[in-house]
Write a protein that holds these residues in place. Structure first.
Motif, short mmCIF file in Angstrom:
data_model
loop_
_atom_site.label_atom_id
_atom_site.label_comp_id
_atom_site.label_asym_id
_atom_site.label_seq_id
_atom_site.Cartn_x
_atom_site.Cartn_y
_atom_site.Cartn_z
N MET A 1 7.72 8.94 6.44
CA MET A 1 6.81 8.40 5.43
C MET A 1 5.35 8.69 5.75
SD MET A 1 6.76 4.29 6.01
CE MET A 1 5.79 3.54 7.31
N PHE A 2 5.01 8.89 7.04
CA PHE A 2 3.62 9.17 7.39
C PHE A 2 3.22 10.60 7.06
CE2 PHE A 2 4.32 5.62 10.60
CZ PHE A 2 3.60 4.70 9.86
N GLU B 1 -4.14 4.35 6.30
CA GLU B 1 -4.82 3.43 5.38
C GLU B 1 -3.83 2.88 4.34
OE1 GLU B 1 -5.89 6.31 6.38
OE2 GLU B 1 -8.04 6.28 6.83
N GLU B 2 -2.95 3.75 3.84
CA GLU B 2 -1.94 3.30 2.86
C GLU B 2 -0.96 2.32 3.52
OE1 GLU B 2 -1.52 3.84 -0.46
OE2 GLU B 2 -3.47 4.83 -0.47
N PHE B 3 -0.62 2.61 4.76
CA PHE B 3 0.24 1.72 5.55
C PHE B 3 -0.41 0.34 5.64
CE2 PHE B 3 1.98 0.89 10.08
CZ PHE B 3 3.19 0.42 9.60
N LEU C 1 6.43 5.97 1.54
CA LEU C 1 5.73 4.69 1.59
C LEU C 1 6.29 3.72 0.56
CD1 LEU C 1 2.18 6.17 2.11
CD2 LEU C 1 3.34 4.67 3.73
N ASP C 2 6.72 4.24 -0.59
CA ASP C 2 7.33 3.38 -1.62
C ASP C 2 8.64 2.77 -1.12
OD1 ASP C 2 5.31 3.71 -3.45
OD2 ASP C 2 6.26 5.42 -4.45
N GLN C 3 9.40 3.59 -0.41
CA GLN C 3 10.66 3.08 0.14
C GLN C 3 10.39 2.02 1.21
OE1 GLN C 3 13.82 5.33 2.64
NE2 GLN C 3 14.27 5.90 0.53
N LEU D 1 10.35 -3.84 2.63
CA LEU D 1 9.64 -5.08 2.93
C LEU D 1 9.93 -6.15 1.89
CD1 LEU D 1 6.15 -3.70 4.07
CD2 LEU D 1 7.93 -4.68 5.52
N GLN D 2 10.13 -5.72 0.64
CA GLN D 2 10.46 -6.69 -0.42
C GLN D 2 11.75 -7.43 -0.09
OE1 GLN D 2 8.76 -7.59 -3.13
NE2 GLN D 2 7.06 -6.17 -2.77
N ASN D 3 12.68 -6.72 0.53
CA ASN D 3 13.97 -7.34 0.89
C ASN D 3 13.88 -8.18 2.16
OD1 ASN D 3 15.16 -6.03 -1.28
ND2 ASN D 3 15.63 -4.20 -0.07
N LEU D 4 12.74 -8.06 2.88
CA LEU D 4 12.58 -8.82 4.13
C LEU D 4 11.58 -9.95 3.91
CD1 LEU D 4 12.50 -5.92 6.76
CD2 LEU D 4 14.18 -7.76 6.67
#
Length: 715
Positions: free
Chosen positions: A432-433, A441-443, A487-489, A494-497
């Protein structure tokens, strides 16, 4: 009765004669054994002969490596290394192209052997090869074998890299462009450039002048993964050795040449698996890219610097869209100061009067302010929503944006190990990086929104700040372990955590590791512990009986060599031996020729105490390799050196060897296994099962009722 340990039974070949079966006494000088073999075939001048392995390696046998001869090995009587080196030195200068090609092919093969390499180098063979390259008269296979021999000879570390001329460097650099279609020449040229850069500061400067990123980029757009790997290795080497003031400049060039998107398209998302060496090079590039942030991370904010203070003003302006009051009176100045203080408090700074003071701690220094400004400018809606949402709350549950951003930036730097040199053994890159030019910054932007969401889910107050940060770190680490491809994945992971999910995971783990502290339970633990330790000991010994494949680390990680070691079923002998490739499953005892009786083991040492970690070389400096190294010491000076494939195998082997020697098993793995098994055993023993007979078979399913009149309909 088994033969003495010093006697090895071998077969010895000589061209034109029947192989000779012979027993070699390892206590006798090697020269005496060679003389005996020569006398058997009536060969004079035995000092001009040597023994070598008759397998694909063709390595010479010397006093140093003779202990590696295995029972049943096939050896070959051949010309001595000095004689062979002298002959090849003359043959590669032959006027006949066919003879020269054959000689260079032989030289490339023999140069892998350090014994031959030393003799050839003593004849100034390296200079001869460099002259042949500089002359520019050789092409095709002839040039390929010349470069192969050069690479193999230099890999032994006998000759310094500082001795090479600019003409030689120019020639090698030219091959990177000239022979793009000749894979073997291109591969070796890239390998030479990488070694030059890594091993000599002077050569780095010369190579950097001769080769440009633009010349390397096209090789990444091909389909040969090995060429792509070597190309990224050269880029990494140039990046790593660049002076601090040049590194950012080089990063800008890489961005201009769209290196990241080319790697993403042609390497990471190519329709083929990424091998270990490519994964390692991508990991190194990832680390070196993030290390560019170290300068900002370690830079304190200067409260007197107006340009830096303007960034804070900009954060306030974007959040509250307030126009500055005219400062034409003392009253308006006081009013403006009061308004600024109020707004800085809403922004979540610790110091409301002078928020610049919040950025004087390093890490994260100015990097935190950079991240906040990036978030405010590139994700303006999310930034304004977070700030206004929290600034309007009056129930002490507001999430301080400024303080959160500073601590989050520090946490992300720790997670990504910003400022640390890359490990020589790690392959842990994150795809993803490579999907965004401003990935850090997006992270941060994703994680600051996660922090705000988690804060609300926890209904946290300022006293709970550290608890929230711990939960957020756990969420990030758990999401990263799944290796999201974008990054979307990562965001969806994170949404699931959510905080609720983290609580469930923690509760589940706590139930498995619950530690009861009452006195009766502690006494029960003491009673059970010896049984559990014996169970762990048996598991470790069983794993040693199964055996493990270990990797031999050398100066070039790409040429992996393997060896296997396993314990005999009766726990009395360690069997080990070299392998051509990593095995699938167990390796049988009879294919492992070397043996070490457990009774001969004097000690097991780890880390810096290992003999192979005390030797000169890059491995000595590597923390990860040190943590995986262990050695078995036997006899007066005998040693068997290991580098475990991972921490788990390291713990299994050190525990197992200590158990064989009657010592305590002290690894982290043993401690964790002991805690887990003790907890399970105690819970089982505390179940209220007195006077309850547990049936062997499950109870039968009852028949369906004749009617369902007993069901009540709530509607």
């Amino acid at each position: 009765m088994p033969p003495p340990a010093d006697i090895v039974k071998v077969a010895i070949e000589w061209p034109g004669a029947f192989p000779k079966l012979m027993e070699i006494d390892q206590k006798k000088p090697l020269s005496s054994i060679i003389k005996e073999v020569c006398d058997g075939w009536s060969l004079a001048n035995h000092d001009q002969f040597a023994l070598q392995h008759a397998d694909s390696s063709n390595f010479y046998i010397t006093e140093k490596n003779r202990n590696e001869i295995k029972n049943g090995a096939i050896l070959r009587l051949t010309t001595s290394p000095a004689q062979n080196a002298h002959q090849l030195h003359e043959r590669i200068q032959s006027s006949s192209m066919d003879a020269k090609l054959e000689a260079l092919k032989d030289l490339a093969n023999y140069s892998r052997d350090v014994t031959f390499a030393q003799e050839f180098i003593n004849l100034d063979g390296i200079s001869l090869l460099t002259q042949m390259v500089e002359s520019g008269t050789d092409f095709g296979d002839m040039l390929s074998f010349t470069l192969t021999a050069f690479v193999e000879l230099m890999d032994h570390g006998i000759v310094s890299w500082d001795t090479f001329s600019v003409a030689f460097i120019k020639k090698i650099a030219s091959y990177v462009n000239k022979f793009a279609s000749d894979i073997s020449i291109l591969q070796r040229s890239l390998a030479i450039l990488e070694s030059m850069v890594l091993n000599s500061h002077d050569l780095y400067q010369k190579v950097a002048q001769e080769i440009t990123i633009g010349q390397l980029i096209p090789h990444l757009q091909g389909t040969d993964q090995e060429i792509q790997t070597y190309t990224i290795a050269v880029i990494n080497a140039l990046f790593l050795k660049a002076p601090d003031d040049k590194r950012q400049e080089m990063a800008n060039i890489l961005a201009q040449k769209q290196l990241r998107s080319i790697i993403l398209t042609h390497v990471i998302r190519a329709q083929r698996a990424i091998n270990n060496e490519m994964a390692h090079q991508l990991y190194v590039l990832q680390v070196l890219t993030f290390n560019l942030l170290e300068d900002r991370m370690m830079t304190k904010m200067d409260p007197q610097d107006q340009a830096q203070r303007d960034i804070i003003f900009e954060l306030r302006r974007i959040a509250f869209d307030a126009e500055l009051e005219p400062n034409n009176s003392s009253g308006s100045i006081e009013k403006r100061k009061s308004m600024y203080t109020r707004d800085y408090k809403k922004l979540g700074f610790i110091n409301h009067v002078n928020p610049a003071m919040d950025f004087t701690q390093t890490p994260p220094g100015m990097l935190a302010l950079d991240n906040m400004l990036y978030f405010a400018k590139h994700h303006q809606d999310a930034y304004i929503r977070i700030v206004l949402e929290n600034s309007s709350r009056e129930d002490k549950h507001e999430c301080p944006f400024g303080r959160s951003s500073i601590e989050l930036t520090k946490m992300l730097c720790e997670i990504l190990k910003v400022g640390e040199l890359p490990s020589e053994t790690c392959n842990d890159f994150h795809p993803m990086f490579f999907t965004h030019d401003r990935s850090f910054e997006e992270f941060f932007c994703i994680c600051i929104q996660l922090l705000n969401k988690t804060w609300k889910e926890m209904r946290a107050t300022s006293e709970d700040f550290n608890k929230v940060m711990q939960v957020v770190k756990e969420q990030i680490m758990r999401a990263l372990t799944t290796k999201p491809s974008s990054l979307d994945q990562f965001k969806s992971k994170l949404q699931n955590l959510s905080y609720t999910e983290i609580l469930k995971i923690r509760q589940s783990e706590r139930m498995n590791q619950e530690d009861f502290q009452s006195r009766p339970i502690l006494e029960l633990k003491e009673k059970i512990q010896p049984e559990i330790l014996e169970l762990i000991k048996q598991q470790r010994l069983n794993r040693l009986v199964e055996g493990t494949c270990f990797r031999k680390l050398n100066s070039r990680r790409r040429q992996d060599k393997f060896w296997y070691c396993r314990l005999s079923p009766n726990h009395k002998v360690l069997h080990y031996g070299d392998l051509e490739e990593s095995p699938q499953g167990e390796v049988p005892h009879d294919s492992l020729q070397d043996k070490l009786p457990v009774a001969d083991i004097k000690a097991v040492v780890t880390g810096k105490d290992c003999p192979h970690m005390k030797e000169k070389g890059a491995l000595k400096q590597n923390k990860e390799v040190l943590e995986l190294a262990f050695s078995i010491l036997y006899d007066s000076s005998g040693q068997l050196n290991f580098i475990a494939p991972d921490k788990h195998e390291y713990c299994v082997w050190t525990d197992g060897l200590n158990a064989l020697l009657g010592k305590d098993m002290l690894s982290d793995l043993t401690r964790n296994d002991l805690d887990t098994l003790l907890s399970m055993e105690i819970k089982l023993r505390l179940l209220d099962l007195e006077n309850i007979q547990i049936p062997d078979a499950p109870p039968p399913i009852p028949k369906e009722p004749s009617n369902y009149d007993f069901v009540y309909d709530c509607n």
